[in-house]
Scaffold this motif. Structure first.
Motif, mmCIF file in Angstrom:
data_model
loop_
_atom_site.group_PDB
_atom_site.id
_atom_site.type_symbol
_atom_site.label_atom_id
_atom_site.label_comp_id
_atom_site.label_asym_id
_atom_site.label_seq_id
_atom_site.Cartn_x
_atom_site.Cartn_y
_atom_site.Cartn_z
ATOM 1 N N SER A 224 -1.317 7.353 20.758
ATOM 2 C CA SER A 224 -0.814 7.762 19.445
ATOM 3 C C SER A 224 -1.741 7.271 18.337
ATOM 4 C CB SER A 224 0.611 7.223 19.239
ATOM 5 O OG SER A 224 1.202 7.794 18.091
ATOM 6 N N PHE A 225 -1.249 7.338 17.118
ATOM 7 C CA PHE A 225 -1.968 6.820 15.960
ATOM 8 C C PHE A 225 -0.944 6.443 14.900
ATOM 9 C CE2 PHE A 225 -1.049 11.088 14.726
ATOM 10 C CZ PHE A 225 -0.876 11.041 13.358
ATOM 11 N N PHE A 226 -1.388 5.640 13.951
ATOM 12 C CA PHE A 226 -0.528 5.273 12.819
ATOM 13 C C PHE A 226 -1.388 5.293 11.569
ATOM 14 C CE2 PHE A 226 1.285 2.239 9.820
ATOM 15 C CZ PHE A 226 2.606 2.670 9.751
ATOM 16 N N LEU A 227 -0.898 5.934 10.519
ATOM 17 C CA LEU A 227 -1.635 6.050 9.259
ATOM 18 C C LEU A 227 -0.778 5.506 8.130
ATOM 19 C CD1 LEU A 227 -4.194 7.296 7.845
ATOM 20 C CD2 LEU A 227 -2.783 9.331 7.462
ATOM 21 N N CYS A 228 -1.399 4.757 7.248
ATOM 22 C CA CYS A 228 -0.696 4.212 6.088
ATOM 23 C C CYS A 228 -1.535 4.440 4.843
ATOM 24 C CB CYS A 228 -0.435 2.714 6.288
ATOM 25 S SG CYS A 228 0.421 1.953 4.887
ATOM 26 N N VAL A 229 -0.933 5.047 3.835
ATOM 27 C CA VAL A 229 -1.661 5.400 2.613
ATOM 28 C C VAL A 229 -0.844 4.997 1.387
ATOM 29 C CG1 VAL A 229 -2.795 7.250 1.336
ATOM 30 C CG2 VAL A 229 -2.587 7.417 3.825
ATOM 31 N N PRO A 230 -1.388 4.151 0.498
ATOM 32 C CA PRO A 230 -0.694 3.845 -0.759
ATOM 33 C C PRO A 230 -0.616 5.102 -1.634
ATOM 34 C CG PRO A 230 -2.428 2.242 -0.295
ATOM 35 C CD PRO A 230 -2.639 3.384 0.642
ATOM 36 N N MET A 231 0.545 5.364 -2.183
ATOM 37 C CA MET A 231 0.748 6.548 -3.007
ATOM 38 C C MET A 231 0.472 6.222 -4.473
ATOM 39 S SD MET A 231 1.699 8.875 -0.836
ATOM 40 C CE MET A 231 2.840 10.131 -1.382
ATOM 41 N N PRO A 232 0.049 7.210 -5.272
ATOM 42 C CA PRO A 232 -0.190 6.962 -6.699
ATOM 43 C C PRO A 232 1.119 6.730 -7.444
ATOM 44 C CG PRO A 232 -0.396 9.298 -6.211
ATOM 45 C CD PRO A 232 -0.261 8.605 -4.889
ATOM 46 N N SER A 233 1.060 5.960 -8.516
ATOM 47 C CA SER A 233 2.266 5.666 -9.301
ATOM 48 C C SER A 233 2.867 6.922 -9.911
ATOM 49 C CB SER A 233 1.938 4.659 -10.410
ATOM 50 O OG SER A 233 0.945 5.180 -11.288
ATOM 51 N N THR A 234 2.042 7.952 -10.107
ATOM 52 C CA THR A 234 2.553 9.202 -10.660
ATOM 53 C C THR A 234 3.583 9.844 -9.734
ATOM 54 O OG1 THR A 234 0.591 10.269 -9.698
ATOM 55 C CG2 THR A 234 0.534 9.763 -12.059
ATOM 56 N N PHE A 235 3.517 9.523 -8.439
ATOM 57 C CA PHE A 235 4.491 10.060 -7.497
ATOM 58 C C PHE A 235 5.870 9.469 -7.774
ATOM 59 C CE2 PHE A 235 6.078 10.294 -2.910
ATOM 60 C CZ PHE A 235 6.446 11.622 -3.030
#
Length: 277
Positions: A224-235
């Motif tokens: 498998s895989f795991f991805l983590c991405v910080p989202m922009p504050s505008t979201f």
């Protein structure tokens, strides 16, 4: 930005089916080239209803620059110049996107959820007075009986639009592409040995750990895989403006492959389900 409701024409030169990022960018490109004889439709009543797609790369930003939308996307997203890829035991690679500065004025990727992208492109399109006709779901296409150079597109409500060109921007399960007989199959085949990545779960979450300790990273494993991405504050701001509870913490997009033997992914995965992954 909303526009007064307008009637759907019976004829047009170009019919754009789908008002996601692809369809909206197509419409804006036509306007950029001085062409206005087109109609854009979408199957859902309200757009900007999904945040699945997440990253816009340099080449796409350059294309958006040509239709006056690049800066709008950049202003609502977060610039990323480095991605960490590894396993649970150590790092594998750390691509430096900033290296692209010798080739482009956008030496970075932009993290921006799809609903913000659609909002930016949709606002730009509305500023030209062009409406998106909704909800109009395509259910059939056939050659016009009087002119073989034209196509009659039938919608679920029975209405028909005759067009010289039909743009299928209606997603991975495109009705336009399927009806036209245009293939879209997995090159590995349906019974691929990579079936463990045949399904994946996405979620927007918060973590207990300090925000500075969590970066754009991907973790690989044999199955498998795991991805983590910080989202922009505008979201956060967008969600609150559209009726979601107040969000003050850092949001993260996580994604993980789910092996088929683990069963079908729940429609609304719980925190416990995501934690177990």
């Amino acid at each position: 930005m909303s526009l007064p409701e307008t009637s759907l024409p019976d004829n047009t030169t170009i019919l754009i089916v789908g008002a996601g990022p692809t369809g909206l960018a197509t419409a804006l490109s036509l306007l950029h080239h001085g062409f206005r004889n087109f109609v854009i439709v979408d199957a859902v009543l309200h757009g900007e209803n999904t945040s699945r797609a997440l990253v816009v790369h340099a080449a796409t930003l350059e294309a958006l620059d040509t239709i006056g939308c690049g800066d709008d996307i950049i202003s609502q997203g977060t610039k990323v110049t480095n991605v960490e890829i590894g396993t649970r035991s150590g790092g594998l690679a750390s691509p430096d996107i900033a290296y692209l500065k010798q080739y482009t004025r956008h030496p970075y990727a932009i993290v921006i959820p799809q609903n913000l992208t659609e909002n930016a492109l949709g606002t730009k399109l509305a500023s030209f007075g062009v409406p998106v006709h909704r909800p109009l779901k395509v259910v059939g296409m056939k050659r016009n009986t009087e002119n073989a150079q034209l196509t009659d597109v039938t919608f679920e409500d029975g209405r028909v639009v005759t067009a010289k060109y039909v743009v299928g921007a209606d997603g991975a399960r495109s009705v336009v592409r399927t009806t036209a007989g245009i293939g879209f199959t997995d090159p590995m085949g349906e019974q691929s040995e990579k079936a463990n990545l045949a399904q994946m779960v996405l979620a927007d979450v918060t973590f207990d750990a300090p925000a500075e300790d969590i970066r754009f990273a991907g973790t690989l494993s044999p199955n498998s895989f795991f991805l983590c991405v910080p989202m922009p504050s505008t979201f956060n701001e967008y969600l609150v403006a559209n009726g979601h509870p107040s969000l003050t913490g850092q949001l993260y997009r996580i994604g993980s492959g789910v092996p088929m033997e683990d069963g079908e992914i729940p429609r609304s995965p719980s925190k416990e389900y995501l934690q177990d992954l």
